[in-house]
Enzyme design. Structure first.
Site, PDB file in Angstrom:
ATOM      1  CB  CYS A 113      41.909 -67.070  76.500  1.00 27.30           C
ATOM      2  SG  CYS A 113      41.681 -65.290  76.478  1.00 27.30           S
ATOM      3  CG  HIS A 252      42.222 -68.378  80.512  1.00 27.16           C
ATOM      4  ND1 HIS A 252      43.296 -67.571  80.215  1.00 27.16           N
ATOM      5  CD2 HIS A 252      41.116 -67.674  80.149  1.00 27.16           C
ATOM      6  CE1 HIS A 252      42.856 -66.437  79.683  1.00 27.16           C
ATOM      7  NE2 HIS A 252      41.541 -66.480  79.647  1.00 27.16           N
ATOM      8  CG  ASN A 282      42.556 -62.761  80.189  1.00 23.96           C
ATOM      9  OD1 ASN A 282      43.434 -63.419  79.638  1.00 23.96           O
ATOM     10  ND2 ASN A 282      41.273 -62.873  79.879  1.00 23.96           N
TER      11      ASN A 282
HETATM   12  C1  LIG Z   1      33.767 -58.352  83.047  1.00 26.31           C
HETATM   13  C2  LIG Z   1      33.265 -58.779  84.430  1.00 26.31           C
HETATM   14  C3  LIG Z   1      34.385 -58.703  85.430  1.00 26.31           C
HETATM   15  C4  LIG Z   1      32.152 -57.856  84.837  1.00 26.31           C
HETATM   16  O1  LIG Z   1      31.658 -58.272  86.108  1.00 26.31           O
HETATM   17  P1  LIG Z   1      30.081 -58.286  86.375  1.00 26.31           P
HETATM   18  O2  LIG Z   1      29.899 -58.590  87.785  1.00 26.31           O
HETATM   19  O3  LIG Z   1      29.490 -59.226  85.349  1.00 26.31           O
HETATM   20  O4  LIG Z   1      29.687 -56.817  86.091  1.00 26.31           O
HETATM   21  P2  LIG Z   1      28.584 -56.284  85.087  1.00 26.31           P
HETATM   22  O5  LIG Z   1      29.065 -56.461  83.671  1.00 26.31           O
HETATM   23  O6  LIG Z   1      27.303 -56.907  85.470  1.00 26.31           O
HETATM   24  O7  LIG Z   1      28.593 -54.767  85.451  1.00 26.31           O
HETATM   25  C5  LIG Z   1      28.135 -54.321  86.705  1.00 26.31           C
HETATM   26  C6  LIG Z   1      28.332 -52.843  86.773  1.00 26.31           C
HETATM   27  O8  LIG Z   1      29.732 -52.572  86.926  1.00 26.31           O
HETATM   28  C7  LIG Z   1      30.136 -51.601  85.994  1.00 26.31           C
HETATM   29  N1  LIG Z   1      31.532 -51.795  85.644  1.00 26.31           N
HETATM   30  C8  LIG Z   1      32.045 -52.506  84.628  1.00 26.31           C
HETATM   31  N2  LIG Z   1      33.380 -52.417  84.631  1.00 26.31           N
HETATM   32  C9  LIG Z   1      33.702 -51.637  85.685  1.00 26.31           C
HETATM   33  C10 LIG Z   1      34.930 -51.198  86.213  1.00 26.31           C
HETATM   34  N3  LIG Z   1      36.111 -51.532  85.660  1.00 26.31           N
HETATM   35  N4  LIG Z   1      34.896 -50.422  87.320  1.00 26.31           N
HETATM   36  C11 LIG Z   1      33.738 -50.083  87.901  1.00 26.31           C
HETATM   37  N5  LIG Z   1      32.539 -50.463  87.438  1.00 26.31           N
HETATM   38  C12 LIG Z   1      32.526 -51.247  86.338  1.00 26.31           C
HETATM   39  C13 LIG Z   1      29.212 -51.805  84.822  1.00 26.31           C
HETATM   40  O9  LIG Z   1      29.153 -50.624  84.032  1.00 26.31           O
HETATM   41  C14 LIG Z   1      27.918 -52.091  85.513  1.00 26.31           C
HETATM   42  O10 LIG Z   1      27.337 -50.880  85.933  1.00 26.31           O
HETATM   43  P3  LIG Z   1      25.749 -50.647  85.806  1.00 26.31           P
HETATM   44  O11 LIG Z   1      25.146 -51.713  86.675  1.00 26.31           O
HETATM   45  O12 LIG Z   1      25.600 -49.276  86.321  1.00 26.31           O
HETATM   46  O13 LIG Z   1      25.458 -50.837  84.356  1.00 26.31           O
HETATM   47  C15 LIG Z   1      32.714 -60.239  84.366  1.00 26.31           C
HETATM   48  O14 LIG Z   1      31.530 -60.269  83.615  1.00 26.31           O
HETATM   49  C16 LIG Z   1      33.678 -61.190  83.747  1.00 26.31           C
HETATM   50  O15 LIG Z   1      34.760 -61.393  84.239  1.00 26.31           O
HETATM   51  N6  LIG Z   1      33.288 -61.846  82.664  1.00 26.31           N
HETATM   52  C17 LIG Z   1      34.168 -62.748  81.980  1.00 26.31           C
HETATM   53  C18 LIG Z   1      35.069 -61.975  81.115  1.00 26.31           C
HETATM   54  C19 LIG Z   1      36.236 -62.742  80.694  1.00 26.31           C
HETATM   55  O16 LIG Z   1      36.806 -63.466  81.464  1.00 26.31           O
HETATM   56  N7  LIG Z   1      36.648 -62.586  79.450  1.00 26.31           N
HETATM   57  C20 LIG Z   1      37.776 -63.212  78.919  1.00 26.31           C
HETATM   58  C21 LIG Z   1      37.427 -64.617  78.605  1.00 26.31           C
HETATM   59  S1  LIG Z   1      38.816 -65.399  77.985  1.00 26.31           S
END
Ligand SMILES: CC(C)(COP(=O)(O)OP(=O)(O)OC[C@H]1O[C@@H](n2cnc3c(N)ncnc32)[C@H](O)[C@@H]1OP(=O)(O)O)[C@@H](O)C(=O)NCCC(=O)NCCS
Length: 325
Positions: A113, A252, A282
């Protein structure tokens, strides 16, 4: 002093739009969850016949037209991508042929990215050294082709897109400076395990879903906020500027909550950031040039304004460029 000036921009996304509501029919998710956790509402997804160069081509043609130059004028084509047409050769070479840019050298650059910012630093060095005068720099990715569409943790987050820029020498404005960083110890927080020489493609690897993008979202989140903020501070300091001097931050677009945390730590309000994550999600290396294109189209940047481009991605990689228009 001669600086690398972004003289024009272009962008392209596939026609097909996949909304959060569409995703509700594919995986166990909801529009509310995706909006609240990421800020995304829809993304553009390419069909099976469209590869990265097919999106890079119209974006590049637009940028060339806006710059008033022909493909023949190009000295160099740099394509930032991690989802090119092929493992090799470079998508930049495919694009060179499609454009008919007969005098251009061409290569790809892999910084996930952060690819566009890394590419900008390369273009900056070529221009400042006097080596090349007309550079096409493209950020393009199609991560929807490498995500597991049964994994709700990742498949909701990405869209396809291409952003292109023409970069030329100018004596006023341009890229004032760029800072870059990396940390390969965290490479496996965000990667595509299979398809390289570590885990070559095999039936077994595919059965184990190793050909899909893997991401540890929580860990990435922490790194992203910290390194994006640090990169902004560093590049501003190197240029003798403060955040108050910056008209618009072009970040980004990975997650709205990351951007809120970045804005808070930089001490700026959200309207100082250009955000279009709602429409495109993204698009990896394409987010920054697409956002820059839309910001310019919407008249958010005027002559003399400073824009702060900042990104973070797999590698891990990060970086920021301070650019004057
Ligand atoms: C991926 C992201 C949105 C997840 O958000 P979060 O608040 O950290 O969520 P978590 O990973 O803690 O998951 C929380 C719960 O939501 C659930 N969940 C994950 N994706 C889901 C979706 N699309 N819909 C519903 N629930 C979802 C998980 O399974 C988890 O459930 P559990 O508590 O029963 O295990 C966040 O971590 C993020 O944006 N990270 C950066 C990723 C990124 O930008 N990557 C590219 C970098 S260039």
């Amino acid at each position: 002093m001669v600086r690398a000036y972004i003289v024009s921009t272009g962008m392209a996304v596939p026609d097909r739009v996949l909304t959060n509501h569409d995703l509700e029919k594919i995986v166990d998710t909801s529009d509310a969850w995706i909006r609240e956790r990421t800020g995304m509402a829809e993304r553009h997804v390419s069909d099976e016949n469209t590869a990265a160069s097919d999106l890079a081509l119209p974006a590049s043609r637009d940028a060339l037209r806006a710059a008033g130059i022909s493909p023949d004028d190009l000295d160099a084509i740099l394509v930032a991508t991690i989802s090119g047409d092929y493992v090799f050769p470079a998508t930049a070479c495919v694009l060179q042929h499609k454009l008919g840019a007969s005098h251009a050298m061409a290569f790809d650059l892999s910084a996930a990215c952060t690819g566009y910012i890394y590419g900008l630093s390369v273009a900056q060095a070529y221009i400042e050294s006097g080596r090349y005068k007309n550079i096409l720099l493209v950020g393009v990715d199609m991560l929807t082709k490498v995500v597991d569409w049964t994994d709700r943790n990742t498949c909701v987050l990405f869209g396809d897109g291409a952003g292109a820029t023409v970069i030329q020498p100018r004596e006023r404005g341009g890229v004032l400076d760029t800072v870059l960083g990396s940390d390969g110890s965290a490479a496996e927080l965000l990667y595509q395990p299979c398809g390289g020489t570590r885990v070559p493609i095999s039936h077994e690897a595919i059965d184990r879903k190793k050909h899909f993008l893997y991401m540890n979202g929580r860990e990435i989140y922490k790194y992203a906020v910290r390194e994006m903020v640090q990169s902004c501070h560093e590049v501003l300091k190197r240029c003798g500027k403060t955040i108050e001097d910056v008209r618009l931050i072009i970040p980004h677009q990975a997650n709205n909550r990351i951007l809120e945390a970045v804005a808070q730590r930089l001490g700026v309000s959200m309207d100082r950031l250009f955000i279009n994550i709602e429409k495109y999600a993204n698009t990896s290396a394409a987010t920054v040039p697409i956002a820059l294109h839309e910001a310019l189209q919407q008249g958010r940047l005027h002559e003399g304004d400073l824009a702060l481009l900042v990104s973070f991605g797999g590698g891990l990689t990060w970086g920021a460029s301070l650019v004057q228009f």
